[in-house]
Design an enzyme around this catalytic site. Structure first.
Site, short mmCIF file in Angstrom:
data_model
loop_
_atom_site.label_atom_id
_atom_site.label_comp_id
_atom_site.label_asym_id
_atom_site.label_seq_id
_atom_site.Cartn_x
_atom_site.Cartn_y
_atom_site.Cartn_z
CG LEU A 14 54.80 28.44 40.54
CD1 LEU A 14 56.00 27.70 39.97
CD2 LEU A 14 54.01 29.15 39.45
CG ASP A 33 49.68 30.38 51.71
OD1 ASP A 33 50.06 30.04 50.57
OD2 ASP A 33 48.55 30.09 52.16
CG ASP A 59 43.09 37.25 52.57
OD1 ASP A 59 43.16 37.29 51.32
OD2 ASP A 59 42.03 37.01 53.17
CB SER A 138 47.62 31.73 33.82
OG SER A 138 47.13 30.49 33.33
CE1 TYR A 152 44.16 31.02 38.01
CE2 TYR A 152 44.26 30.26 35.73
CZ TYR A 152 44.88 30.52 36.94
OH TYR A 152 46.23 30.28 37.08
CE LYS A 156 46.75 33.59 37.73
NZ LYS A 156 47.84 34.04 38.62
#
Length: 246
Positions: A14, A33, A59, A138, A152, A156
Site C-alpha cells: 500500500l 522505509d 524506522d 484498519s 495488530y 490499529k
C-alpha cells in the site's frame, strides 16, 4: 504543485501505491522505509534524477528517525506538507499464543510509530500553518481483527483514537489529521499472511465479493491531502467492501 509528502512503509504494498499515486499527482515524495535498498529502487523508478522522489531510511519505532527526516526535507525541499503514516506489520496469531514481546513489537510499529510521526510532523506543520496527516488504520481496529492477530487489531484501534486526539490539538493551526480504515486489500502481503482457503472465505464474507484496491486507497489519500480538504479532520474513512457499516 510544490507540496512535499512523506510516506512511511513505502517500499512495497500500500505504501508503494500511495507514493506512486502522489508522485503522479505532482507531489515531491519522500519514500521512507526501514529497508533502504527497496525504497531506493522505487524512488529511482519514479524519478532517477532525485528531484521529485527521495528515498529515506526510517524506522518508525525511532522518534529520532522522524526528526532527521523532517530536517532533511526542510533542507532539501523547504519543508514537508503531508505525512502518510502507513508503515505497519501484521501477523496472524492465536489470541492465547501471542507473547508479550510480539505484542510490544506490534504496538511499537503500528501504534507508537504513528504517535511519534504525528508528534514530530504535527509540530512542523503547526509551525508552518499548514499540514495534512493521513494515518492508515484498519478494519481490524474496528471489528476486533477477525483475520488478524489481537495485537495488530488493538494497535490499529489505537491509531483511530490518536487520529482524533491529534486532530483536536492541531485543528486551529491549519493542520488536519484523518485516518483511512481499509478492509482486506488485493496486495501480495495479504496472500503472504493469509492461507489461500482463508482468502476465498474472506471474499465470500465481503458484501461486494472482492478484496479492496490499494490504488483506490491511494486516491483517497490524495483527497484528504488536498489543500481544499481543510474541513475534514478527525475523520475515519471506511473502505472495506461493506464488511463494517456505521
Amino acid at each position: 504543485m510544490n507540496r512535499v509528502a512523506l510516506i512511511t512503509g513505502a517500499a512495497r504494498g500500500l505504501g508503494a501505491s500511495i507514493a506512486q499515486r502522489m508522485h503522479g499527482a505532482g507531489y515531491r515524495v519522500a519514500l521512507a522505509d526501514v529497508q533502504l535498498e527497496a525504497v531506493q529502487a522505487l524512488a529511482d523508478q519514479l524519478d532517477p534524477s532525485g528531484e521529485r522522489a527521495l528515498a529515506v531510511q526510517l524506522d518508525v519505532r525511532q522518534k529520532g528517525d522522524f526528526q532527521k527526516a523532517c530536517v532533511l526535507l526542510a533542507e532539501r525541499w523547504g519543508g514537508t506538507d503531508v505525512l502518510v503514516n502507513n508503515a505497519g506489520k501484521s501477523k496472524v496469531a492465536a489470541l492465547m499464543d501471542i507473547t508479550v514481546q510480539e505484542f510490544d513489537e506490534s504496538m511499537a510499529i503500528n501504534l507508537r510509530g504513528t504517535f511519534v510521526g504525528c508528534q514530530v510532523f504535527g509540530q512542523h506543520f503547526a509551525d508552518r500553518g499548514f499540514g495534512r496527516i493521513i494515518n492508515i488504520a484498519s478494519l481490524a481496529g474496528q471489528n476486533g481483527g477477525a483475520a488478524t492477530g489481537a495485537h495488530y487489531a488493538a494497535a490499529k484501534g489505537g491509531v483511530a483514537t490518536l487520529t482524533k486526539v491529534f486532530a483536536r490539538e492541531l485543528a486551529s493551526k491549519g493542520v488536519t489529521v484523518n485516518s483511512i480504515s481499509p478492509g482486506p486489500l488485493d496486495l501480495p502481503v495479504v496472500y503472504e499472511i493469509v492461507a489461500p482457503e482463508r482468502i476465498e472465505q474472506m471474499k465470500q464474507m465481503i458484501p461486494v465479493g472482492a478484496l479492496g484496491s490499494a490504488d483506490y486507497i491511494a486516491d483517497t489519500v490524495l483527497l484528504l491531502a488536498a489543500d481544499n480538504a481543510s474541513s475534514v479532520t478527525g475523520a475515519c474513512w471506511d473502505i472495506n467492501g461493506g464488511l463494517f457499516m456505521r
